[in-house]
Design a protein around this motif. Structure first.
Motif, PDB file in Angstrom:
ATOM      1  N   HIS A 369      71.233  42.089  40.137  1.00 15.46           N
ATOM      2  CA  HIS A 369      72.136  40.942  40.113  1.00 15.46           C
ATOM      3  C   HIS A 369      73.024  40.968  38.866  1.00 15.46           C
ATOM      4  N   THR A 370      72.473  41.471  37.762  1.00 13.87           N
ATOM      5  CA  THR A 370      73.244  41.533  36.526  1.00 13.87           C
ATOM      6  C   THR A 370      74.423  42.490  36.659  1.00 13.87           C
ATOM      7  N   VAL A 371      74.211  43.610  37.341  1.00 18.49           N
ATOM      8  CA  VAL A 371      75.301  44.565  37.549  1.00 18.49           C
ATOM      9  C   VAL A 371      76.444  43.902  38.300  1.00 18.49           C
ATOM     10  N   GLU A 372      76.101  43.165  39.358  1.00 14.61           N
ATOM     11  CA  GLU A 372      77.134  42.474  40.130  1.00 14.61           C
ATOM     12  C   GLU A 372      77.871  41.448  39.271  1.00 14.61           C
ATOM     13  N   SER A 373      77.122  40.700  38.461  1.00 17.53           N
ATOM     14  CA  SER A 373      77.759  39.678  37.620  1.00 17.53           C
ATOM     15  C   SER A 373      78.665  40.288  36.562  1.00 17.53           C
ATOM     16  N   LEU A 374      78.208  41.396  35.969  1.00 17.55           N
ATOM     17  CA  LEU A 374      79.038  42.074  34.967  1.00 17.55           C
ATOM     18  C   LEU A 374      80.336  42.570  35.594  1.00 17.55           C
ATOM     19  N   PHE A 375      80.217  43.221  36.751  1.00 22.97           N
ATOM     20  CA  PHE A 375      81.408  43.757  37.401  1.00 22.97           C
ATOM     21  C   PHE A 375      82.364  42.635  37.807  1.00 22.97           C
ATOM     22  N   GLU A 376      81.805  41.548  38.316  1.00 19.49           N
ATOM     23  CA  GLU A 376      82.657  40.428  38.718  1.00 19.49           C
ATOM     24  C   GLU A 376      83.339  39.812  37.508  1.00 19.49           C
ATOM     25  N   ASP A 377      82.615  39.727  36.409  1.00 21.41           N
ATOM     26  CA  ASP A 377      83.189  39.168  35.184  1.00 21.41           C
ATOM     27  C   ASP A 377      84.281  40.065  34.625  1.00 21.41           C
ATOM     28  N   TRP A 378      84.169  41.373  34.885  1.00 19.06           N
ATOM     29  CA  TRP A 378      85.179  42.327  34.400  1.00 19.06           C
ATOM     30  C   TRP A 378      86.341  42.486  35.378  1.00 19.06           C
ATOM     31  N   GLY A 379      86.296  41.754  36.482  1.00 16.41           N
ATOM     32  CA  GLY A 379      87.395  41.800  37.440  1.00 16.41           C
ATOM     33  C   GLY A 379      87.344  42.968  38.404  1.00 16.41           C
ATOM     34  N   VAL A 380      86.182  43.568  38.636  1.00 13.39           N
ATOM     35  CA  VAL A 380      86.057  44.678  39.587  1.00 13.39           C
ATOM     36  C   VAL A 380      86.205  44.122  41.003  1.00 13.39           C
ATOM     37  N   PRO A 381      87.049  44.718  41.863  1.00 19.68           N
ATOM     38  CA  PRO A 381      87.240  44.199  43.229  1.00 19.68           C
ATOM     39  C   PRO A 381      85.939  44.189  44.035  1.00 19.68           C
ATOM     40  N   ARG A 382      85.900  43.320  45.037  1.00 22.69           N
ATOM     41  CA  ARG A 382      84.673  43.146  45.808  1.00 22.69           C
ATOM     42  C   ARG A 382      84.290  44.411  46.564  1.00 22.69           C
ATOM     43  N   ASP A 383      85.262  45.143  47.130  1.00 25.20           N
ATOM     44  CA  ASP A 383      84.912  46.346  47.901  1.00 25.20           C
ATOM     45  C   ASP A 383      84.283  47.412  47.004  1.00 25.20           C
ATOM     46  N   ILE A 384      84.720  47.489  45.736  1.00 23.34           N
ATOM     47  CA  ILE A 384      84.113  48.435  44.802  1.00 23.34           C
ATOM     48  C   ILE A 384      82.688  48.005  44.479  1.00 23.34           C
ATOM     49  N   ARG A 385      82.498  46.713  44.251  1.00 24.91           N
ATOM     50  CA  ARG A 385      81.152  46.201  43.966  1.00 24.91           C
ATOM     51  C   ARG A 385      80.225  46.406  45.165  1.00 24.91           C
ATOM     52  N   GLN A 386      80.760  46.222  46.364  1.00 28.83           N
ATOM     53  CA  GLN A 386      79.951  46.401  47.571  1.00 28.83           C
ATOM     54  C   GLN A 386      79.476  47.836  47.698  1.00 28.83           C
ATOM     55  N   ARG A 387      80.360  48.793  47.469  1.00 26.48           N
ATOM     56  CA  ARG A 387      79.961  50.194  47.574  1.00 26.48           C
ATOM     57  C   ARG A 387      78.960  50.556  46.486  1.00 26.48           C
ATOM     58  N   HIS A 388      79.178  50.074  45.280  1.00 24.71           N
ATOM     59  CA  HIS A 388      78.294  50.424  44.167  1.00 24.71           C
ATOM     60  C   HIS A 388      76.871  49.928  44.416  1.00 24.71           C
ATOM     61  N   LEU A 389      76.724  48.728  44.964  1.00 26.38           N
ATOM     62  CA  LEU A 389      75.397  48.154  45.208  1.00 26.38           C
ATOM     63  C   LEU A 389      74.795  48.615  46.525  1.00 26.38           C
ATOM     64  N   ARG A 405      76.484  30.746  32.210  1.00 30.29           N
ATOM     65  CA  ARG A 405      76.561  29.397  31.659  1.00 30.29           C
ATOM     66  C   ARG A 405      77.656  29.301  30.586  1.00 30.29           C
ATOM     67  N   ARG A 406      77.725  30.317  29.745  1.00 25.84           N
ATOM     68  CA  ARG A 406      78.742  30.265  28.682  1.00 25.84           C
ATOM     69  C   ARG A 406      80.158  30.360  29.279  1.00 25.84           C
ATOM     70  N   ARG A 407      80.318  31.176  30.280  1.00 26.16           N
ATOM     71  CA  ARG A 407      81.616  31.277  30.944  1.00 26.16           C
ATOM     72  C   ARG A 407      81.981  29.944  31.601  1.00 26.16           C
ATOM     73  N   TYR A 408      80.972  29.316  32.198  1.00 25.45           N
ATOM     74  CA  TYR A 408      81.160  28.015  32.841  1.00 25.45           C
ATOM     75  C   TYR A 408      81.613  26.969  31.824  1.00 25.45           C
ATOM     76  N   VAL A 409      80.917  26.916  30.684  1.00 27.09           N
ATOM     77  CA  VAL A 409      81.259  25.940  29.651  1.00 27.09           C
ATOM     78  C   VAL A 409      82.597  26.274  29.005  1.00 27.09           C
ATOM     79  N   ASP A 410      82.829  27.562  28.727  1.00 29.94           N
ATOM     80  CA  ASP A 410      84.078  27.961  28.081  1.00 29.94           C
ATOM     81  C   ASP A 410      85.286  27.612  28.944  1.00 29.94           C
ATOM     82  N   PHE A 411      85.160  27.850  30.249  1.00 22.71           N
ATOM     83  CA  PHE A 411      86.299  27.587  31.133  1.00 22.71           C
ATOM     84  C   PHE A 411      86.631  26.094  31.161  1.00 22.71           C
ATOM     85  N   LEU A 412      85.595  25.269  31.315  1.00 22.93           N
ATOM     86  CA  LEU A 412      85.844  23.831  31.367  1.00 22.93           C
ATOM     87  C   LEU A 412      86.287  23.300  30.005  1.00 22.93           C
ATOM     88  N   SER A 413      85.809  23.908  28.927  1.00 26.99           N
ATOM     89  CA  SER A 413      86.259  23.480  27.597  1.00 26.99           C
ATOM     90  C   SER A 413      87.744  23.775  27.409  1.00 26.99           C
TER      91      SER A 413
END
Length: 432
Positions: A369-389, A405-413
């Motif tokens: 799950h961490t790999v998916e979150s890191l890639f999503e946070d770095w802007g990796v497209p969904r089809d690339i993430r799908q193939r990688h996993l 959580r920090r991204r959530y708070v930072d964005f709303l801040s």
């Protein structure tokens, strides 16, 4: 149940092994004992299980004044249904805690096993027509497959437990960095004093005892360093590939290689690796060299792997070509992954931050799950993430990952500060 029918365990000199028989006081239960003797090629524990599974049925017959040999194919079914209802009643009594024998509660799985064994007994005596039940079954899967061939009234539907939700636990970026730091520096074994003082080996004039101590310290240090590199490589491989827990042990030495300047892992299930795990979505090739620390971990492990393999061969085992090993040098098993996460949970008691409802202990699926979150946070497209996993459907990829959580708070801040600036500007314009 105050019945005289019980299991007698004796040693038979003719068969030269322990046998289990059912006796009704001083009289043997012929129907059960002949069936049990037909299974003498099975293990001792299996024979005992068969004997004890038949006891409740013959006690049931005795209480109702019935003789097993009086049954026919036509009259058997209603009595088996009555016996099945009795087993159901005992299971319910155990669940409510009012069983007459609370020390040995009867559960659905055990009741199903008992009824299935009675079915095999009836098939052996020809009371039901089922050729698949005339053979002996050594493994649990073979027994389950054979029990499916029994008539429906010999089967108890075992209710499935409620499926537990798999929480998408995710390591935060700072937690990933802390794990890397731990596995590359803090967990590194310390060189013994005798090796630090004399790195080039025993000196002339040393006593034989001191020389032996130096060599023993050197071997112990090499083994610890090899294991340190193994743990480092295991984390790098899981974080780099996002492979499932059952797929990691399938990797062979030839499956990780450079293509050009890029490090890749080829997931190729083979017949010799079936006992080590399964690949859920089949073979695939994964680019894992996207972090330079992964390449460093691979270089360290390539140098240290032979030390653990030699340790495995010194124990009398044949060499293997699996990429990762257990501590004894043997092929990595699924349970062999636990050592890494046990060390992480010892070093970092809690992952997930300060919110109690999101805290967790490290486990293999959290890395995926961490790999998916890191890639999503770095802007990796969904089809690339799908193939990688290795997901068959993109919808499955959408279920992975988690908003940090920090991204959530930072964005709303930032949103709050932007709104405040707009309102301040509008108020100043109105004053003008």
């Amino acid at each position: 149940m105050g019945s005289g029918i019980q299991v007698i365990r004796t040693y038979c000199p003719f068969w030269e092994r322990t046998v289990y028989e059912l006796w009704d006081g001083p009289h043997p239960v012929i129907a059960a004992n002949n069936y049990l003797r037909s299974n003498l090629m099975l293990e001792d524990a299996t024979l005992a299980d068969k004997a004890y599974s038949l006891v409740p049925f013959f006690r049931f017959l005795e209480r109702n004044g019935l003789n097993f040999f009086d049954f026919t194919e036509g009259t058997l079914k209603p009595f088996i249904l009555h016996f099945r209802n009795e087993l159901f009643w005992r299971v319910r009594q155990s669940e409510t805690g009012i069983d007459n024998n609370p020390t040995r509660p009867l559960h659905y799985a055990r009741a199903s096993h008992m009824l299935g064994e009675v079915g095999f007994l009836c098939a052996w005596w020809g009371l039901i027509q089922s050729e698949a039940c005339r053979h002996s079954y050594r493994t649990k899967s073979q027994w389950q497959n054979a029990s499916k061939a029994l008539p429906d009234y010999f089967n108890i539907g075992v209710p499935r437990g409620r499926r537990k939700l798999k929480f998408n636990h995710v390591f935060e970026p700072n937690e990933v960095e802390a794990i890397w730091s731990y596995l590359t520096s803090e967990a590194r074994p310390k060189k013994p004093f005798i090796l630090s003082e004399h790195p080039f080996g025993p000196k002339r004039g040393w006593s034989s005892r001191k020389s032996v101590n130096w060599k023993a310290a050197q071997q112990t240090y090499k083994d610890k360093r090899a294991w340190f590199h193994r743990q480092q490589m295991l984390w790098a491989l899981m974080l780099g590939s996002g492979m499932r827990r059952s797929e990691v042990p399938l990797i062979m030495d030839e499956d990780i290689r450079f293509y050009g300047e890029d490090l890749w892992v080829c997931l190729r299930p083979r017949n010799e690796t079936q006992r080590l795990g399964t690949a859920k979505t089949g073979p695939r090739t994964i680019f894992i060299g996207w972090d330079p620390r992964i390449i460093v971990a691979w270089q360290n492990w390539v140098r240290s792997r032979s030390l653990l393999i030699d340790k495995w061969k010194r124990s009398g085992n044949t060499s293997h070509h699996m990429f990762l090993t257990n501590r004894d040098g043997g092929p990595l098993t699924v349970n062999g992954l636990d050592s890494l996460f046990e060390s992480l949970n010892t070093r970092f008691p809690i992952f997930g931050g300060e919110f109690t409802e999101e805290q967790f202990t490290a486990h293999p699926h959290a890395v995926r799950h961490t790999v998916e979150s890191l890639f999503e946070d770095w802007g990796v497209p969904r089809d690339i993430r799908q193939r990688h996993l290795g997901h068959k459907k993109p919808e499955t990829t959408d279920l992975y990952g988690k908003v940090y959580r920090r991204r959530y708070v930072d964005f709303l801040s930032k949103l709050e500060s932007t709104r405040t600036a707009e309102m301040t500007k509008a108020y100043s314009d109105n004053l003008v």
